[in-house]
Write a protein that holds these residues in place. Sequence first.
Motif, PDB file in Angstrom:
ATOM      1  N   LYS A 167      94.076  35.913  37.385  1.00  0.00           N
ATOM      2  CA  LYS A 167      93.503  35.301  36.178  1.00  0.00           C
ATOM      3  C   LYS A 167      94.580  34.964  35.155  1.00  0.00           C
ATOM      4  CE  LYS A 167      89.451  35.932  37.967  1.00  0.00           C
ATOM      5  NZ  LYS A 167      88.781  34.815  38.639  1.00  0.00           N
ATOM      6  N   TYR A 192      80.313  32.468  38.390  1.00  0.00           N
ATOM      7  CA  TYR A 192      80.850  32.906  39.677  1.00  0.00           C
ATOM      8  C   TYR A 192      80.017  32.359  40.833  1.00  0.00           C
ATOM      9  CZ  TYR A 192      84.595  36.101  38.302  1.00  0.00           C
ATOM     10  OH  TYR A 192      85.776  36.622  37.858  1.00  0.00           O
ATOM     11  N   GLU A 230      94.834  42.438  41.447  1.00  0.00           N
ATOM     12  CA  GLU A 230      94.509  41.071  41.856  1.00  0.00           C
ATOM     13  C   GLU A 230      94.426  40.119  40.669  1.00  0.00           C
ATOM     14  OE1 GLU A 230      92.446  40.159  45.796  1.00  0.00           O
ATOM     15  OE2 GLU A 230      90.981  41.307  44.667  1.00  0.00           O
ATOM     16  N   TYR A 231      93.871  40.601  39.559  1.00  0.00           N
ATOM     17  CA  TYR A 231      93.598  39.731  38.416  1.00  0.00           C
ATOM     18  C   TYR A 231      94.799  39.536  37.490  1.00  0.00           C
ATOM     19  CZ  TYR A 231      88.494  39.234  38.957  1.00  0.00           C
ATOM     20  OH  TYR A 231      87.237  38.892  39.390  1.00  0.00           O
ATOM     21  N   ALA A 233      86.679  39.323  44.319  1.00  0.00           N
ATOM     22  CA  ALA A 233      87.392  40.532  43.906  1.00  0.00           C
ATOM     23  C   ALA A 233      86.447  41.614  43.406  1.00  0.00           C
ATOM     24  CB  ALA A 233      88.429  40.213  42.829  1.00  0.00           C
ATOM     25  N   ASP A 286      84.178  33.811  44.750  1.00  0.00           N
ATOM     26  CA  ASP A 286      84.765  34.885  43.940  1.00  0.00           C
ATOM     27  C   ASP A 286      84.484  36.221  44.622  1.00  0.00           C
ATOM     28  OD1 ASP A 286      85.627  33.438  41.330  1.00  0.00           O
ATOM     29  OD2 ASP A 286      83.627  32.661  41.770  1.00  0.00           O
ATOM     30  N   GLN A 318      92.996  35.554  43.411  1.00  0.00           N
ATOM     31  CA  GLN A 318      92.032  35.925  42.380  1.00  0.00           C
ATOM     32  C   GLN A 318      92.711  36.086  41.013  1.00  0.00           C
ATOM     33  OE1 GLN A 318      88.660  36.279  43.106  1.00  0.00           O
ATOM     34  NE2 GLN A 318      89.151  35.641  45.190  1.00  0.00           N
ATOM     35  N   THR A 371      88.791  42.846  49.102  1.00  0.00           N
ATOM     36  CA  THR A 371      87.488  42.364  48.711  1.00  0.00           C
ATOM     37  C   THR A 371      86.439  43.436  48.909  1.00  0.00           C
ATOM     38  OG1 THR A 371      87.012  41.489  50.908  1.00  0.00           O
ATOM     39  CG2 THR A 371      88.046  39.984  49.345  1.00  0.00           C
TER      40      THR A 371
END
Length: 476
Positions: free
Chosen positions: A71, A84, A60-61, A90, A88, A69, A3
């Motif tokens: 997607k 957001y 992460e996405y 990331a 959230d 995180q 993060t």
Amino acid sequence: MLTKRNLLRSATMIVAGAAIARPSLSMAQNYPGIIEARDIAQEGFIYGLPLVMNYAIMYEYAVDRNSGQFKAPFNQIKNEPNVYTYKDTAIVTPNSDTPYSFVWLDLRAEPVVLSVPAIDPKRYYSVMLCDGNTYNFGYIGTRATGSDAGDYMVVGPDWKGDTPAGIKQVFRSSTQFSLAGYRTQLFGPDDLDNVKEVQAGYKAQMLSAYLKQTPPPAAPTIDFPKIDKELVKTNFFDYLDFALQFGPAQGNEKEIRAKLARIGIGPGKSFDFKDLPLEHKLEIGLGMKAGQRKVDEAVATAGKAINGWRISGLPGDSAHYNGDWLKRAVAAQAGIYGNDPEEATYPYTRVDNKGQTLDGSKHNYTITFPAGQLPPVNSFWSVTMYDGKSQLLIKNPIDRYLINSPMLPGMKKNEDGSLTLYIQKDSPGADKEANWLPAPDDTIYLVMRLYWPKTEAPSILPAGEGTWQPPAVVAQ
């Protein structure tokens, strides 16, 4: 979980407990002296910071389904049904104005066709194309291409095929992986279903599917290295080494890439960075720390200071940076995936009108826009509150993360027609709550966003030199 600025801070640390490796003959012959290696590490850290940050978010996405995180897999759209919030984490300094949609593009096997529906011209939207070098290499949307429906093709750095009929424009990424980031304007909470309807019209498909042809052979499977804030402490240059293979060197990169190869990083290296002896790793660690300090200092002084706000036109394409790696690193650290100034300009501040650090535990603050002097935009503007340390949105009792122009009808103006925003951790009272932007009980980072800023006076453009200036934040 990876993060915020933890990545940036921890990236400057090198493990002190690494085993001492025995230098190979090749390494002994090619490795620079310790001082030169430290300087290369400093320069390489600045050059590589945006690439590693981008990889961490992509991981992460689009890669790690358990990241919290995640997607969607590559080449599939993920429409966020809401703006957001503090949950959230990331991306630092995310906007909370426009529900996002994302497509992480794998362009190795073939291009991807992005299709957009016809959208009401009153509703701003944009599709920002940002590659693994964090270059904004193209835009689709209200400002750039208009509000009509259309099909657009995104190709990788080595694509040499023809442009099919029906494709309005071709955009070329400098890397084999890139991001299409969609921003769709939300006029208010009761407008969310309309935004979802727009998002449902966004489509991403492989070129072969678009043409209804047999797809080419799939690209090789990649073993993406896991990344988090702890791993970055020891592996920053390993991640940079990994990322570099997906972007052919541009002309202005050849010098820095040749330097990096001398310390075992990137194509053309004669040994692996991980094989370095401990003393070299420690010296490189010092170089990385120096690089991070340089980026921090440059972020603090980026652009021009106007009424306590910093205004700069940081993000852009490859030509915009023109090999200025520090400028690119500053843009990433200040807010990765920021827009070009013509698409959106972002004044930001951490200080009040007297230069004192904004701190919600010590002061209440106000921002007053004189009558007739709201931010001049073709679309909309906002002021967003972030935690001063993490640059993330903050949890607050009214779930309000920003004040923006669509909220103006519900806000109260002063008798002279001016508009005052109340920046504080506690409610300013029921009569002023419509104008309240909740602050943390700690340091504050404020970002103003001017979407599609006007170019005729008064204007914030050119960034830092325009005729319109943001009003100061004043301690009460």
